[in-house]
Design an enzyme around this catalytic site. Structure first.
Site, mmCIF file in Angstrom:
data_model
loop_
_atom_site.group_PDB
_atom_site.id
_atom_site.type_symbol
_atom_site.label_atom_id
_atom_site.label_comp_id
_atom_site.label_asym_id
_atom_site.label_seq_id
_atom_site.Cartn_x
_atom_site.Cartn_y
_atom_site.Cartn_z
ATOM 1 N N LEU A 142 1.029 -1.592 -0.022
ATOM 2 C CA LEU A 142 -0.053 -0.405 -0.231
ATOM 3 C C LEU A 142 1.143 1.033 0.353
ATOM 4 C CD1 LEU A 142 -3.066 -1.029 2.588
ATOM 5 C CD2 LEU A 142 -2.749 -1.134 0.269
ATOM 6 N N CYS A 143 2.133 0.512 -1.131
ATOM 7 C CA CYS A 143 2.687 2.435 -0.802
ATOM 8 C C CYS A 143 3.312 2.246 -2.388
ATOM 9 C CB CYS A 143 3.973 2.040 0.054
ATOM 10 S SG CYS A 143 5.033 0.583 -0.288
#
Length: 365
Positions: A142-143
């Site tokens: 999630l980056c």
């Protein structure tokens, strides 16, 4: 007599029609025109149409609620990442005075010992027969493309070494790269990086790298990390950690990135600290220990500090990438809620308009 009973019969028929109007399948459109009640099968297509319209509105309403809840989560993750970025910046700033002082002393000792032809195993160039490749990534996703870019950079370097017929071993720092390269390359050791790398953690990794290099198991140690450029961009870099280069120790102008908030928006302020000049020791200074012994003790400490700094910079890049990704996800969720709400309102308005048209048509008949 029949004329007197006719209005009563019509009123009864209309009342019966509206009493059955609670059940969409029990009344036909002709009931509004004063006719007898039809069979449910005749009204089934219209009932299915009305039920599908209502079901569509309900599904859209549920989806709007779900997207709004997801947006709350992404906004919370963005704020958490922003707080962690600031903590990572504070950690870098706290270690900077020690790093600057160590670099000054190290540069001064190197300048003092240049005339003596100082020989150190950590600074000697030797033929490269094997490379130890250290790759840094994040522990979580999630980056955005942060982990993918670091892995892609490592794969490119591995391909270059294979084309040169140079064997390599790998040390991974971060769960994502450990999982990816665990089944593809010869990974010697795996380490977690976390959200706040400590000096003890960096010392343990640096000691194992130094032991591998001094034992002759690797002729060069290369590090792949992500350099923090801004909140919206980061760049994977390759740096040769061992052997140490005297010219590489004398750093260039260093940049400090500080995340601030302006007008309710996050921003990054960049400032340059200038080049760290070597310490000038007086010619008549007497050292209690031999300068070569002091330098031999400082070099591993300098290596530990450099590794810790790269780990902190990689973590800051990961957190900034996660903050940017969550901001983009929140913006997309907001746009999606707007589109879904517009579609839902259109369907509701269409259903209401259709019902009003039927009622009007029945009253005019």
């Amino acid at each position: 007599m029949l004329r007197a009973l006719l209005p009563v019969a019509l009123l009864a028929a209309s009342a019966s029609a509206f009493s059955f109007g609670l059940n969409p399948g029990a009344i036909a459109p002709s009931a509004f025109r004063g006719s007898a009640i039809c069979q449910p099968t005749d009204a089934a297509p219209r009932a299915r149409h009305a039920g599908g319209m209502q079901m569509g509105v309900k599904e859209l309403r549920d989806r709007v609620t779900s997207v709004k809840n997801t947006r709350k989560i992404t906004m919370a993750m963005k704020l958490v990442s922003a707080a962690k970025v600031r903590r990572a910046q504070d950690a870098v700033l706290k270690t900077r005075p020690f790093s600057d002082t160590l670099q000054k002393v190290l540069g001064g000792l190197l300048a003092r010992l240049k005339k003596d032809n100082y020989d150190s195993p950590l600074m000697n160039e030797r033929p490269v027969n094997k490379v130890l490749l250290v790759v840094m990534s994040g522990d979580r996703g999630l980056c955005g493309g942060y982990n993918a870019y670091a892995i892609k950079k490592a794969e490119k370097r591995i391909k270059e070494l294979n084309e040169q017929n140079i064997p390599l071993d790998m040390v991974t720092i971060g769960r994502k790269c450990s999982v990816y390269f665990g089944k593809r390359q010869n990974v010697v050791t795996k380490h977690m990086i976390g959200n706040a790398p400590t000096a003890e953690q960096a010392t343990g990794i640096a000691d194992s790298l130094l032991a591998t290099y001094l034992a002759g198991d690797a002729d060069r140690v290369e590090l792949i990390y992500t350099k923090f450029t801004s909140l919206v961009s980061s760049e994977p870099q390759i740096r040769t950690m061992l052997p140490l280069s005297p010219t590489g120790i004398e750093s260039e102008n260093d940049e400090i990135f500080l995340m601030t908030s302006k007008s309710g928006q996050f921003a990054v302020e960049k400032s340059s600290t200038g080049k760290v000049e070597p310490e000038e020791f007086p010619k008549d200074m007497i050292f209690e220990q031999d300068p070569e012994q002091i330098l031999s003790a400082i070099l591993p400490l300098y290596f530990n500090g450099q590794l810790l700094r790269q780990m902190q910079e990689s973590v800051a890049s990961e957190l900034a990438a996660r903050m940017t990704a969550m901001q983009a996800a929140s913006d997309n969720a907001k746009d999606l809620v707007t589109r879904l709400s517009r579609d839902m309102n259109r369907m509701r308005q269409a259903a209401i308009t259709a019902e009003i048209a039927e009622i009007c048509a029945g009253s005019l008949s």
